[in-house]
Design an enzyme around this catalytic site. Structure first.
Site, PDB file in Angstrom:
ATOM      1  N   TYR A  74       0.841  -1.207   0.000  1.00  0.00           N
ATOM      2  CA  TYR A  74       0.000   0.000   0.000  1.00  0.00           C
ATOM      3  C   TYR A  74       0.873   1.253   0.000  1.00  0.00           C
ATOM      4  O   TYR A  74       0.629   2.193  -0.770  1.00  0.00           O
ATOM      5  CB  TYR A  74      -0.925  -0.016   1.225  1.00  0.00           C
ATOM      6  CG  TYR A  74      -1.745   1.239   1.391  1.00  0.00           C
ATOM      7  CD1 TYR A  74      -2.815   1.507   0.540  1.00  0.00           C
ATOM      8  CD2 TYR A  74      -1.454   2.159   2.404  1.00  0.00           C
ATOM      9  CE1 TYR A  74      -3.561   2.671   0.680  1.00  0.00           C
ATOM     10  CE2 TYR A  74      -2.195   3.318   2.550  1.00  0.00           C
ATOM     11  CZ  TYR A  74      -3.250   3.565   1.693  1.00  0.00           C
ATOM     12  OH  TYR A  74      -3.989   4.714   1.828  1.00  0.00           O
ATOM     13  N   GLU A 118     -11.784   6.091   4.972  1.00  0.00           N
ATOM     14  CA  GLU A 118     -11.137   6.910   5.997  1.00  0.00           C
ATOM     15  C   GLU A 118     -12.105   7.155   7.154  1.00  0.00           C
ATOM     16  O   GLU A 118     -11.686   7.230   8.316  1.00  0.00           O
ATOM     17  CB  GLU A 118     -10.665   8.251   5.415  1.00  0.00           C
ATOM     18  CG  GLU A 118      -9.541   8.146   4.396  1.00  0.00           C
ATOM     19  CD  GLU A 118      -8.214   7.707   4.984  1.00  0.00           C
ATOM     20  OE1 GLU A 118      -8.100   7.608   6.229  1.00  0.00           O
ATOM     21  OE2 GLU A 118      -7.280   7.454   4.210  1.00  0.00           O
ATOM     22  N   TRP A 164      -4.897   2.336  10.095  1.00  0.00           N
ATOM     23  CA  TRP A 164      -5.274   2.121   8.700  1.00  0.00           C
ATOM     24  C   TRP A 164      -5.162   0.650   8.304  1.00  0.00           C
ATOM     25  O   TRP A 164      -5.952   0.153   7.496  1.00  0.00           O
ATOM     26  CB  TRP A 164      -4.417   2.986   7.768  1.00  0.00           C
ATOM     27  CG  TRP A 164      -4.697   2.693   6.328  1.00  0.00           C
ATOM     28  CD1 TRP A 164      -3.857   2.115   5.434  1.00  0.00           C
ATOM     29  CD2 TRP A 164      -5.925   2.927   5.624  1.00  0.00           C
ATOM     30  NE1 TRP A 164      -4.478   1.984   4.215  1.00  0.00           N
ATOM     31  CE2 TRP A 164      -5.745   2.479   4.298  1.00  0.00           C
ATOM     32  CE3 TRP A 164      -7.154   3.483   5.976  1.00  0.00           C
ATOM     33  CZ2 TRP A 164      -6.741   2.561   3.326  1.00  0.00           C
ATOM     34  CZ3 TRP A 164      -8.154   3.562   5.012  1.00  0.00           C
ATOM     35  CH2 TRP A 164      -7.946   3.102   3.719  1.00  0.00           C
TER      36      TRP A 164
END
Length: 201
Positions: free
Chosen positions: A30, A52, A60
């Site tokens: 990522y 988000e 995350w």
């Protein structure tokens, strides 16, 4: 107390990258392929806002590991389809262990889809709305502890989105969105992706 991540980690090939991604293969991928690359597509930005929002209060990687399940459960984050979700869909999602089962966040994603659909119906661009907050002068950081969680721009973005009816878009969430979608380049100066992302912008 948890130890803070190293600013930079160097792999066996000699690539130095931002230390927050650690050694997890998905997180590294990522970081290397997505994070910070500019996103100007309305639908991809909508997906990012939703994810988000689910990240709020979490790391995350918690969302990243569940991203495919989120896409499946939330109609691929197609705002037209997601906007039609009902209370029955909320109940269904609340018992799906593959995602974050937070009713307020689930309902916020559906409300955001309705807000997004209204924008699309009026030929308004989410990209234009969000990218107006990208700072003209890009800040460069050498250490992780220099990277802010909130900026004046993210605060203004949050205020604008909330006024337009968006949910779970506080200043911290908005700054994470700005980082993820290349509105700012917060790859550390010593990270091998910093220059590449700068060139993309």
């Amino acid at each position: 107390m948890n130890a803070l991540p190293q600013d930079l980690l160097t792999d066996e090939e000699g690539n130095a990258r931002c230390g927050w991604c650690g050694t997890d293969a998905d997180y590294i991928r990522y970081h290397d392929e997505e994070w910070g690359a500019p996103v100007r597509d309305d639908l991809r930005l909508f997906e990012k806002i939703c994810l988000e929002g689910f990240q709020c209060g979490l790391s995350w990687i918690t969302i990243l590991k569940r991203r495919e399940a989120f896409l499946e459960c939330f109609a691929g984050f197609d705002p037209h389809r997601l906007a039609e979700f009902t209370s029955s869909d909320v109940e269904r999602l609340m018992i799906d262990s593959r995602i974050i089962r937070n009713q307020a966040k689930i309902e916020a994603a559906i409300q955001n889809a309705r807000t997004m659909r209204a924008m699309l119906d009026k030929d308004e661009s989410l990209a234009e709305l969000l990218w107006q907050f990208a700072p003209q002068k890009q800040r460069v950081y050498r250490r992780l502890d220099q990277v802010p969680a909130i900026t004046d721009e993210s605060t203004k973005m949050s205020r604008t989105l909330k006024k337009a009816g968006w949910k779970f878009v506080g200043p911290t969430t908005c700054y994470a969105l700005m980082q993820a979608t290349g509105m700012v380049n917060d790859h550390l100066s010593g990270c091998f992706r910093h220059g590449a992302v700068k060139a993309l912008r």
